[in-house]
Design an enzyme around this catalytic site. Structure first.
Site, mmCIF file in Angstrom:
data_model
loop_
_atom_site.group_PDB
_atom_site.id
_atom_site.type_symbol
_atom_site.label_atom_id
_atom_site.label_comp_id
_atom_site.label_asym_id
_atom_site.label_seq_id
_atom_site.Cartn_x
_atom_site.Cartn_y
_atom_site.Cartn_z
ATOM 1 C CB SER A 151 34.406 33.127 49.754
ATOM 2 O OG SER A 151 35.634 33.546 49.203
ATOM 3 C CD GLU A 188 31.407 40.743 44.218
ATOM 4 O OE1 GLU A 188 30.949 39.613 44.376
ATOM 5 O OE2 GLU A 188 32.164 41.048 43.282
ATOM 6 N N GLY A 234 30.581 33.600 42.679
ATOM 7 C CA GLY A 234 31.567 33.257 41.663
ATOM 8 C C GLY A 234 31.795 31.761 41.630
ATOM 9 C CG ASN A 273 31.190 37.066 37.881
ATOM 10 O OD1 ASN A 273 31.331 36.830 36.675
ATOM 11 N ND2 ASN A 273 31.997 37.864 38.560
ATOM 12 C CD1 TRP A 274 28.657 31.037 36.189
ATOM 13 C CD2 TRP A 274 28.050 30.727 34.051
ATOM 14 N NE1 TRP A 274 27.472 30.338 36.184
ATOM 15 C CE2 TRP A 274 27.078 30.131 34.880
ATOM 16 C CE3 TRP A 274 27.884 30.671 32.675
ATOM 17 C CZ2 TRP A 274 25.956 29.485 34.374
ATOM 18 C CZ3 TRP A 274 26.764 30.022 32.159
ATOM 19 C CH2 TRP A 274 25.808 29.440 33.002
ATOM 20 C CE LYS A 275 34.831 35.689 39.767
ATOM 21 N NZ LYS A 275 35.779 36.013 40.787
ATOM 22 C CG HIS A 324 33.948 41.826 39.406
ATOM 23 N ND1 HIS A 324 35.218 41.393 39.718
ATOM 24 C CD2 HIS A 324 33.099 40.961 40.025
ATOM 25 C CE1 HIS A 324 35.133 40.307 40.480
ATOM 26 N NE2 HIS A 324 33.850 40.029 40.678
HETATM 27 C C1 PEP Z 1 33.051 37.469 42.499
HETATM 28 O O1 PEP Z 1 34.189 37.520 42.036
HETATM 29 O O2 PEP Z 1 32.174 38.244 42.110
HETATM 30 C C2 PEP Z 1 32.752 36.459 43.501
HETATM 31 C C3 PEP Z 1 31.735 36.672 44.287
HETATM 32 O O3 PEP Z 1 33.567 35.367 43.505
HETATM 33 P P1 PEP Z 1 33.596 34.197 44.608
HETATM 34 O O4 PEP Z 1 32.197 33.813 44.938
HETATM 35 O O5 PEP Z 1 34.368 33.096 43.953
HETATM 36 O O6 PEP Z 1 34.322 34.775 45.795
#
Ligand code: PEP
Length: 268
Positions: A215, A165, A236, A6-8, A93
Site C-alpha cells: 500500500s 511485503e 502495486g 507490479n502491474w499484476k 510474491h
Molecule cells: C504488491 O502486491 O506487491 C503490492 C505492493 O501491492 P500494493 O502496493 O497495491 O499494496
C-alpha cells in the site's frame, strides 16, 4: 532509489503499452540513481519492452520458471525473459504463494535459475496477518529467506533485491492496516541480519538491496524510503496510473525533511 511497479494482472496489453509510453515521457526528468522498473504481464512484456527501449526505464517479469528450456507446458523461461531485455523478475510474491500454492522450495529453484540467467530476482517475503498476530513475523522472514537462498552464491555480478511485503499490508489482499515505518525498519534489519549470516556484510553491501511493498502511495512513500536500511519500494495499486506512480517516485526523491537519509548499509 529503486521503484518497482507490479502491474499484476490488472492491465491488458494496450493499457500496459500506454502506461509504459506515459512513463517514458516523464522518466527523462528523473535524477541519476533512480531506477524505475515496470513489471507487466508476460503477454505484455515484448510490447512494453519496445515502448521503453532507449529510455532509462527497466523491465521486470512477475514470475519465471526454474528451468530454461524443455517440456514444461505453459511455463516461462528466465532465458526468454532475458531475450526480451528483462533485467528483473519478481519471485515468491504472496499472491503466488497463496493462489498457486507456490512453496519456499519452488521459489528457491526459481531464484537460482533467475540468477543463472542474469536476471535480478526481486524476492518477496513477508508474514500474513495470522502470523503477525501470533508473533511469528521474524520466524517467517527467516524461513522464507533462508529457504530461498539455501546454497545460492552471490557473485560479484549478481544482484538480489529482497522485498519485505507484509501480506496484511498489501492493498488487494490486505486488512486495511498500513505498516508503520518502525515495523518496516525492524523487518529490514532482520533481513540484513540474515543476509549477513549467510553471506557476510561485504556481500550485503555489494549485491543486496531491500525494498518495501504494501500500500505504498504518494503520501506515505517518504516515510519508508527515508529509512536508513531501505533502498526503495515495490508498488502495486499506485503504479497503475502514470501520474500517481510519478508522484510516488517524486515524493520518495524529495521527502519532507524529517529522518536522516543514510543508505550506507552500515553493518549491524
Ligand atoms: C504488491 O502486491 O506487491 C503490492 C505492493 O501491492 P500494493 O502496493 O497495491 O499494496
Amino acid at each position: 532509489m529503486l521503484a518497482i511497479a507490479n502491474w499484476k494482472m490488472k492491465l491488458d496489453v494496450l493499457q500496459s503499452v500506454a502506461l509504459a509510453q506515459a512513463m517514458v515521457k516523464s522518466a527523462r526528468h528523473l535524477p541519476q540513481g533512480t531506477e524505475v522498473v515496470l513489471c507487466p504481464t508476460f503477454l505484455s512484456l515484448a510490447h512494453v519492452a519496445a515502448a521503453v527501449k532507449g529510455s532509462t526505464l527497466r523491465l521486470g517479469a512477475q514470475d519465471c520458471f526454474w528451468e530454461t528450456q524443455g517440456a514444461f507446458t505453459g511455463e516461462v523461461s528466465p532465458a526468454d525473459l532475458r531475450q526480451l531485455d528483462c533485467q528483473y523478475v519478481i519471485l515468491g510474491h504472496s499472491e503466488r504463494r497463496e493462489h498457486m500454492q507456490e512453496t519456499d522450495g519452488q521459489v528457491h529453484r526459481k531464484l537460482e535459475a533467475a540468477l543463472r540467467t542474469g536476471l535480478t530476482p526481486v524476492l518477496c517475503i513477508g508474514e500474513n496477518y495470522q502470523e503477525r498476530s501470533g508473533s511469528q513475523k521474524d520466524y517467517v522472514l527467516i524461513r522464507q529467506l533462508q529457504a530461498a537462498l539455501q546454497g545460492v552464491t552471490l557473485g560479484p555480478d549478481d544482484r538480489l533485491v529482497v522485498a519485505y511485503e507484509p501480506v496484511w499490508a498489501i492493498s488487494t489482499g490486505g486488512t486495511g492496516i498500513e505498516a508503520t515505518p518502525d515495523e518496516v525498519q525492524y523487518a529490514s534489519e532482520v533481513i540484513r541480519h540474515i543476509i549477513i549470516d549467510l553471506y557476510g556484510a561485504a556481500v550485503l553491501q555489494r549485491s543486496v538491496q531491500i525494498v518495501y511493498g504494501g500500500s505504498v502511495n504518494p503520501s506515505n512513500v517518504a516515510s519508508f524510503t527515508q529509512l536508513p536500511t531501505l533502498h526503495g519500494v515495490l508498488v502495486g495499486s499506485a503504479s497503475l496510473d502514470a501520474a500517481t506512480f510519478l508522484a510516488v517516485i517524486s515524493a520518495a526523491l524529495n521527502p519532507m525533511p524529517s529522518r536522516t537519509t543514510d543508505r550506507s548499509n552500515t553493518v549491524i
